[in-house]
Enzyme design. Structure first.
Site, PDB file in Angstrom:
ATOM      1  N   ASP A  17       0.787  -1.253   0.000  1.00 51.86           N
ATOM      2  CA  ASP A  17       0.000   0.000   0.000  1.00 51.86           C
ATOM      3  C   ASP A  17       0.815   1.299   0.000  1.00 51.86           C
ATOM      4  O   ASP A  17       0.507   2.231   0.756  1.00 51.86           O
ATOM      5  CB  ASP A  17      -0.962   0.023   1.206  1.00 51.86           C
ATOM      6  CG  ASP A  17      -2.034  -1.057   1.138  1.00 51.86           C
ATOM      7  OD1 ASP A  17      -2.042  -1.835   0.175  1.00 51.86           O
ATOM      8  OD2 ASP A  17      -2.856  -1.108   2.072  1.00 51.86           O
ATOM      9  N   ASP A  55      -4.596  -0.709  -1.981  1.00 55.89           N
ATOM     10  CA  ASP A  55      -5.908  -0.539  -1.369  1.00 55.89           C
ATOM     11  C   ASP A  55      -6.796   0.116  -2.435  1.00 55.89           C
ATOM     12  O   ASP A  55      -6.391   1.103  -3.068  1.00 55.89           O
ATOM     13  CB  ASP A  55      -5.742   0.370  -0.135  1.00 55.89           C
ATOM     14  CG  ASP A  55      -6.663  -0.001   1.003  1.00 55.89           C
ATOM     15  OD1 ASP A  55      -7.031  -1.185   1.135  1.00 55.89           O
ATOM     16  OD2 ASP A  55      -7.020   0.910   1.783  1.00 55.89           O
ATOM     17  N   HIS A  57     -10.769   0.990  -2.962  1.00 56.98           N
ATOM     18  CA  HIS A  57     -12.142   0.974  -2.459  1.00 56.98           C
ATOM     19  C   HIS A  57     -13.117   1.667  -3.397  1.00 56.98           C
ATOM     20  O   HIS A  57     -12.784   2.702  -3.991  1.00 56.98           O
ATOM     21  CB  HIS A  57     -12.212   1.699  -1.116  1.00 56.98           C
ATOM     22  CG  HIS A  57     -11.364   1.098  -0.045  1.00 56.98           C
ATOM     23  ND1 HIS A  57     -11.389  -0.241   0.264  1.00 56.98           N
ATOM     24  CD2 HIS A  57     -10.460   1.663   0.821  1.00 56.98           C
ATOM     25  CE1 HIS A  57     -10.548  -0.470   1.264  1.00 56.98           C
ATOM     26  NE2 HIS A  57      -9.960   0.645   1.613  1.00 56.98           N
ATOM     27  N   HIS A  61     -17.457   3.086   0.709  1.00 53.92           N
ATOM     28  CA  HIS A  61     -16.988   1.835   1.301  1.00 53.92           C
ATOM     29  C   HIS A  61     -17.333   1.776   2.786  1.00 53.92           C
ATOM     30  O   HIS A  61     -17.318   2.791   3.489  1.00 53.92           O
ATOM     31  CB  HIS A  61     -15.461   1.710   1.119  1.00 53.92           C
ATOM     32  CG  HIS A  61     -14.925   0.363   1.448  1.00 53.92           C
ATOM     33  ND1 HIS A  61     -14.138   0.124   2.550  1.00 53.92           N
ATOM     34  CD2 HIS A  61     -15.071  -0.833   0.828  1.00 53.92           C
ATOM     35  CE1 HIS A  61     -13.821  -1.162   2.583  1.00 53.92           C
ATOM     36  NE2 HIS A  61     -14.365  -1.761   1.546  1.00 53.92           N
ATOM     37  N   HIS A  90     -10.478   7.047   1.642  1.00 49.57           N
ATOM     38  CA  HIS A  90      -9.105   6.904   1.141  1.00 49.57           C
ATOM     39  C   HIS A  90      -9.062   5.849   0.048  1.00 49.57           C
ATOM     40  O   HIS A  90      -9.903   4.957  -0.004  1.00 49.57           O
ATOM     41  CB  HIS A  90      -8.152   6.495   2.284  1.00 49.57           C
ATOM     42  CG  HIS A  90      -8.464   5.135   2.834  1.00 49.57           C
ATOM     43  ND1 HIS A  90      -9.463   4.920   3.749  1.00 49.57           N
ATOM     44  CD2 HIS A  90      -7.931   3.913   2.564  1.00 49.57           C
ATOM     45  CE1 HIS A  90      -9.521   3.626   4.034  1.00 49.57           C
ATOM     46  NE2 HIS A  90      -8.618   2.983   3.312  1.00 49.57           N
ATOM     47  N   LYS A 115      -7.019  -4.786  -3.232  1.00 53.31           N
ATOM     48  CA  LYS A 115      -7.794  -5.338  -2.111  1.00 53.31           C
ATOM     49  C   LYS A 115      -8.748  -4.280  -1.563  1.00 53.31           C
ATOM     50  O   LYS A 115      -8.541  -3.085  -1.763  1.00 53.31           O
ATOM     51  CB  LYS A 115      -6.850  -5.847  -1.020  1.00 53.31           C
ATOM     52  CG  LYS A 115      -5.962  -4.771  -0.436  1.00 53.31           C
ATOM     53  CD  LYS A 115      -4.963  -5.363   0.543  1.00 53.31           C
ATOM     54  CE  LYS A 115      -4.064  -4.319   1.142  1.00 53.31           C
ATOM     55  NZ  LYS A 115      -4.758  -3.284   1.923  1.00 53.31           N
ATOM     56  N   CYS A 160      -1.965  -2.853   7.693  1.00 58.14           N
ATOM     57  CA  CYS A 160      -1.903  -3.777   6.558  1.00 58.14           C
ATOM     58  C   CYS A 160      -0.626  -4.616   6.547  1.00 58.14           C
ATOM     59  O   CYS A 160      -0.651  -5.782   6.148  1.00 58.14           O
ATOM     60  CB  CYS A 160      -2.108  -3.019   5.259  1.00 58.14           C
ATOM     61  SG  CYS A 160      -3.791  -2.349   5.158  1.00 58.14           S
TER      62      CYS A 160
HETATM   63 ZN   LIG Z   1      -8.489   0.943   3.052  1.00 54.50          ZN
END
Ligand SMILES: [Zn+2]
Length: 218
Positions: A17, A55, A57, A61, A90, A115, A160
């Site tokens: 990330d 990451d 989204h 989310h 984010h 993800k 993470c």
């Molecule tokens: Zn996230």
């Protein structure tokens, strides 16, 4: 000890990330997050197998505080899969915040694993979504390539990176965390808790300067 940190064909580097929203100026900035970029770039040169997570989204989310009336950043909700911290919006898909840091070098051979793409479930780990049951397929990918050991770095150390490290161990890989190539958010002691957890799982924390590869300068 130095010998054990020589990188070979059975090692992979998992880079977690390193995205604009997690760097200073981003929506969920990890303090000094951008400082790891040159360190990680240098490390990636030592590995044949590199996996980057991103990451990723959708708008609205479940992990966003803005998706829950009256909730503030860093409060929690009880999701169907357990307690979920609520973050600022984010890494929304196809936004600048979701892009990798501009100075990050991405090897041609690298796998990019996105993800957190499903609205109703978050995913801190590169191996399992936050229900700890839904698999991302990364274990099988790495096994198919003969990987036995995974070096991990990135953002954030205490979320993470932590969850990915725990799950890699659970999946029976040897795991090493390169701590100077990570930075923490540190919510309520989460960085110290992560160090304790890694110690209890037998996951060593090392320095990038100690990771070597044949034919590649430090
Ligand atoms: Zn996230």
């Amino acid at each position: 000890m130095a010998d054990t940190l020589t990188v070979g064909d059975h090692d992979a580097f998992l880079v977690v990330d390193i995205q604009n929203d997690f760097c200073p100026g981003g929506n969920l900035a990890v303090p000094h997050g951008d400082e790891i970029v040159p360190v990680v770039n240098n490390l990636m040169r030592k590995f044949t197998h590199v996996v980057l997570t991103q990451d990723w989204h959708p708008h609205g989310h479940l992990s966003f505080a803005s998706s829950h009336r009256g909730k503030k950043h860093f409060e929690t909700i009880e999701a169907s899969y357990g307690t979920q911290i609520l973050w600022p919006d984010h890494c929304v898909q196809e936004t600048v915040g979701a892009a990798f840091h501009a100075d990050l070098h991405i090897p041609r051979s690298a796998l990019v694993l996105r993800k957190g793409h499903r609205r109703e479930i978050d995913s801190y780990s590169a191996f399992y979504e936050n229900d700890r049951k839904t698999r991302t397929g990364l274990t099988e990918y790495l096994r198919d390539r003969g990987i036995a050991r995974i070096f991990i770095a990135g953002l954030a150390f205490d979320f993470c990176v932590r969850y990915s490290g725990e799950d890699a161990r659970r999946e029976d890989f040897d795991v090493i965390v390169i701590e100077d190539a990570c930075r923490s958010i540190d919510v309520e002691g989460s960085a110290a808790a992560t160090r304790d957890q890694f110690a209890s799982l037998g996951i060593p924390r090392v320095f990038s300067r100690d990771v070597t590869a044949e034919g590649v300068p430090r």
